[in-house]
Design an enzyme around this catalytic site. Structure first.
Site, PDB file in Angstrom:
ATOM      1  N   HIS A 135       0.822  -1.220   0.000  1.00  0.00           N
ATOM      2  CA  HIS A 135       0.000   0.000   0.000  1.00  0.00           C
ATOM      3  C   HIS A 135       0.854   1.269   0.000  1.00  0.00           C
ATOM      4  CE1 HIS A 135       0.839   0.974   4.230  1.00  0.00           C
ATOM      5  NE2 HIS A 135       0.922  -0.340   4.366  1.00  0.00           N
ATOM      6  N   HIS A 144      12.038  -1.320 -12.197  1.00  0.00           N
ATOM      7  CA  HIS A 144      11.845  -2.767 -12.373  1.00  0.00           C
ATOM      8  C   HIS A 144      11.915  -3.427 -10.999  1.00  0.00           C
ATOM      9  CE1 HIS A 144      13.260  -6.718 -14.559  1.00  0.00           C
ATOM     10  NE2 HIS A 144      12.274  -6.937 -13.709  1.00  0.00           N
TER      11      HIS A 144
HETATM   12  C1  LIG Z   1      24.356  -6.557  -7.193  1.00  0.00           C
HETATM   13  C2  LIG Z   1      24.776  -6.993  -8.582  1.00  0.00           C
HETATM   14  C3  LIG Z   1      24.123  -6.082  -9.620  1.00  0.00           C
HETATM   15  C4  LIG Z   1      26.295  -6.831  -8.629  1.00  0.00           C
HETATM   16  O1  LIG Z   1      26.765  -7.279  -9.846  1.00  0.00           O
HETATM   17  P1  LIG Z   1      28.290  -6.991 -10.261  1.00  0.00           P
HETATM   18  O2  LIG Z   1      28.519  -5.520 -10.313  1.00  0.00           O
HETATM   19  O3  LIG Z   1      28.565  -7.773 -11.509  1.00  0.00           O
HETATM   20  O4  LIG Z   1      29.102  -7.488  -9.020  1.00  0.00           O
HETATM   21  P2  LIG Z   1      29.983  -8.801  -8.822  1.00  0.00           P
HETATM   22  O5  LIG Z   1      29.217 -10.036  -9.203  1.00  0.00           O
HETATM   23  O6  LIG Z   1      31.304  -8.554  -9.477  1.00  0.00           O
HETATM   24  O7  LIG Z   1      30.167  -8.814  -7.252  1.00  0.00           O
HETATM   25  C5  LIG Z   1      30.896  -7.797  -6.560  1.00  0.00           C
HETATM   26  C6  LIG Z   1      30.914  -8.164  -5.103  1.00  0.00           C
HETATM   27  O8  LIG Z   1      29.579  -8.031  -4.570  1.00  0.00           O
HETATM   28  C7  LIG Z   1      29.112  -9.295  -4.061  1.00  0.00           C
HETATM   29  N1  LIG Z   1      27.720  -9.430  -4.459  1.00  0.00           N
HETATM   30  C8  LIG Z   1      27.234  -9.334  -5.717  1.00  0.00           C
HETATM   31  N2  LIG Z   1      25.895  -9.485  -5.710  1.00  0.00           N
HETATM   32  C9  LIG Z   1      25.545  -9.697  -4.428  1.00  0.00           C
HETATM   33  C10 LIG Z   1      24.299  -9.921  -3.800  1.00  0.00           C
HETATM   34  N3  LIG Z   1      23.162  -9.926  -4.510  1.00  0.00           N
HETATM   35  N4  LIG Z   1      24.283 -10.064  -2.471  1.00  0.00           N
HETATM   36  C11 LIG Z   1      25.427 -10.031  -1.742  1.00  0.00           C
HETATM   37  N5  LIG Z   1      26.649  -9.822  -2.297  1.00  0.00           N
HETATM   38  C12 LIG Z   1      26.708  -9.651  -3.628  1.00  0.00           C
HETATM   39  C13 LIG Z   1      30.012 -10.351  -4.694  1.00  0.00           C
HETATM   40  O9  LIG Z   1      30.086 -11.493  -3.901  1.00  0.00           O
HETATM   41  C14 LIG Z   1      31.318  -9.592  -4.809  1.00  0.00           C
HETATM   42  O10 LIG Z   1      31.941  -9.581  -3.545  1.00  0.00           O
HETATM   43  P3  LIG Z   1      33.546  -9.660  -3.391  1.00  0.00           P
HETATM   44  O11 LIG Z   1      34.067  -8.419  -4.080  1.00  0.00           O
HETATM   45  O12 LIG Z   1      33.754  -9.671  -1.913  1.00  0.00           O
HETATM   46  O13 LIG Z   1      33.943 -10.918  -4.085  1.00  0.00           O
HETATM   47  C15 LIG Z   1      24.349  -8.452  -8.915  1.00  0.00           C
HETATM   48  O14 LIG Z   1      25.154  -9.417  -8.273  1.00  0.00           O
HETATM   49  C16 LIG Z   1      22.895  -8.742  -8.533  1.00  0.00           C
HETATM   50  O15 LIG Z   1      22.546  -9.104  -7.403  1.00  0.00           O
HETATM   51  N6  LIG Z   1      22.027  -8.568  -9.548  1.00  0.00           N
HETATM   52  C17 LIG Z   1      20.605  -8.786  -9.414  1.00  0.00           C
HETATM   53  C18 LIG Z   1      20.185  -9.895 -10.370  1.00  0.00           C
HETATM   54  C19 LIG Z   1      18.705  -9.989 -10.495  1.00  0.00           C
HETATM   55  O16 LIG Z   1      17.947  -9.625  -9.617  1.00  0.00           O
HETATM   56  N7  LIG Z   1      18.228 -10.470 -11.630  1.00  0.00           N
HETATM   57  C20 LIG Z   1      16.805 -10.546 -11.902  1.00  0.00           C
HETATM   58  C21 LIG Z   1      16.550 -10.317 -13.356  1.00  0.00           C
HETATM   59  S1  LIG Z   1      14.827 -10.253 -13.682  1.00  0.00           S
END
Ligand SMILES: CC(C)(COP(=O)(O)OP(=O)(O)OC[C@H]1O[C@@H](n2cnc3c(N)ncnc32)[C@H](O)[C@@H]1OP(=O)(O)O)[C@@H](O)C(=O)NCCC(=O)NCCS
Length: 210
Positions: A135, A144
Site C-alpha cells: 500500500h 523494475h
Molecule cells: C548486485 C549486482 C548487480 C552486482 O553485480 P556486479 O557488479 O557484476 O558485481 P559482482 O558479481 O562482481 O560482485 C561484486 C561483489 O559483490 C558481491 N555481491 C554481488 N551481488 C551480491 C548480492 N546480490 N548479495 C550479496 N553480495 C553480492 C560479490 O560477492 C562480490 O563480492 P567480493 O568483491 O567480496 O567478491 C548483482 O550481483 C545482482 O545481485 N544482480 C541482481 C540480479 C537480479 O535480480 N536479476 C533478476 C533479473 S529479472
C-alpha cells in the site's frame, strides 16, 4: 483481434507476450534492433527494428517496450510516446492489482504479482513474477521490481531503479534514482541515487555515474 507490438525480443519479451495473450490480446509481433539478423523470439516473429515500429505503430492496437534494462526501456518508451503511439498496460490475469492502485502506460505486471491499495506506478514499470508492491508505494518511471521482490508499504523507488530478485524493502524506505538493489538484499535505510546496495542489511557496494 487486438494486435500488440512488443519492442524487445528477449526472454523478458516472451514473458510479456504470454501475459498479454493471457489477458486478451490476440496477436503479438516483436520488433528488435537485432532484426533482420534476429527473426524469431521463441514462437513469435520479429518483423522489424525500432525505426520500423516508429513508422508503423498505427497498425497496432497497442505497443509496449519489453526490454528488461531500465534505461533502454525508458528511452524506447519515450520515443514511442513522442510519435503518439498507444502504449499498452499488460496485467497477467493471475496478478492482483488493487482497484485503487494507479499504473502508468507501458507498465507490465507479471503472473502472481500483487499491487496493493493506493500504490502509484509510473510509466514503463515492470512488476515481475510474484513480486509485491504494498500500500501507498510510489514507483517512478522505468522502475523494475524483479521476481519475488517485496516492497512494504509507503516505499518510494526513483526513476530507473532496479530492485533485484528476492529483495525486500522495509516500510517507508526511499530508494533513489538509478539504484540497483542486489538479489536477496534487505533494504532498511534510504538509498541515495546511483548506488548499488547488497546484503542484509543492505550496504553500498558501488556508486555509479548518474
Ligand atoms: C548486485 C549486482 C548487480 C552486482 O553485480 P556486479 O557488479 O557484476 O558485481 P559482482 O558479481 O562482481 O560482485 C561484486 C561483489 O559483490 C558481491 N555481491 C554481488 N551481488 C551480491 C548480492 N546480490 N548479495 C550479496 N553480495 C553480492 C560479490 O560477492 C562480490 O563480492 P567480493 O568483491 O567480496 O567478491 C548483482 O550481483 C545482482 O545481485 N544482480 C541482481 C540480479 C537480479 O535480480 N536479476 C533478476 C533479473 S529479472
Amino acid at each position: 483481434m487486438k494486435r500488440l507490438a512488443l519492442l524487445g525480443a528477449s526472454g523478458h519479451g516472451k514473458v510479456v507476450a504470454e501475459a498479454a495473450l493471457a489477458s486478451g490480446w490476440g496477436a503479438i509481433e516483436f520488433f528488435d534492433d537485432s532484426w533482420p539478423r534476429l527473426l524469431n523470439n521463441g514462437r513469435w516473429k520479429v518483423i522489424g527494428d525500432t525505426a520500423s515500429l516508429l513508422s508503423h505503430f498505427d497498425k497496432y492496437d497497442g505497443v509496449l517496450v519489453s526490454i528488461g534494462n531500465c534505461f533502454s526501456r525508458w528511452e524506447k518508451h519515450q520515443a514511442l510516446e513522442a510519435v503518439g503511439a498507444t502504449l499498452a498496460i499488460v496485467i497477467h490475469p493471475s496478478a492482483t492489482v488493487s482497484q485503487y492502485a494507479e499504473l502508468g502506460s507501458g507498465t507490465v505486471v507479471m503472473a502472481g504479482a500483487v499491487i496493493q491499495v493506493d500504490a502509484i506506478l509510473g510509466r514503463a514499470v515492470i512488476v515481475n513474477t510474484g513480486a509485491t508492491v504494498d500500500h501507498d508505494c510510489r514507483l517512478d518511471d522505468a522502475v523494475h521490481i524483479c521476481p519475488g521482490a517485496h516492497l512494504s508499504g509507503h516505499v518510494n523507488v526513483g526513476l530507473g531503479s532496479w530492485v533485484g530478485v528476492g529483495a525486500a524493502v522495509k516500510q517507508g524506505v526511499s530508494i533513489g534514482e538509478r539504484v540497483v538493489v542486489g538479489a536477496g538484499a534487505v533494504v532498511i535505510h534510504a538509498v541515495p541515487n546511483a548506488q548499488t546496495v547488497v546484503g542484509n542489511p543492505a550496504r553500498v557496494a558501488q556508486t555509479r555515474a548518474m
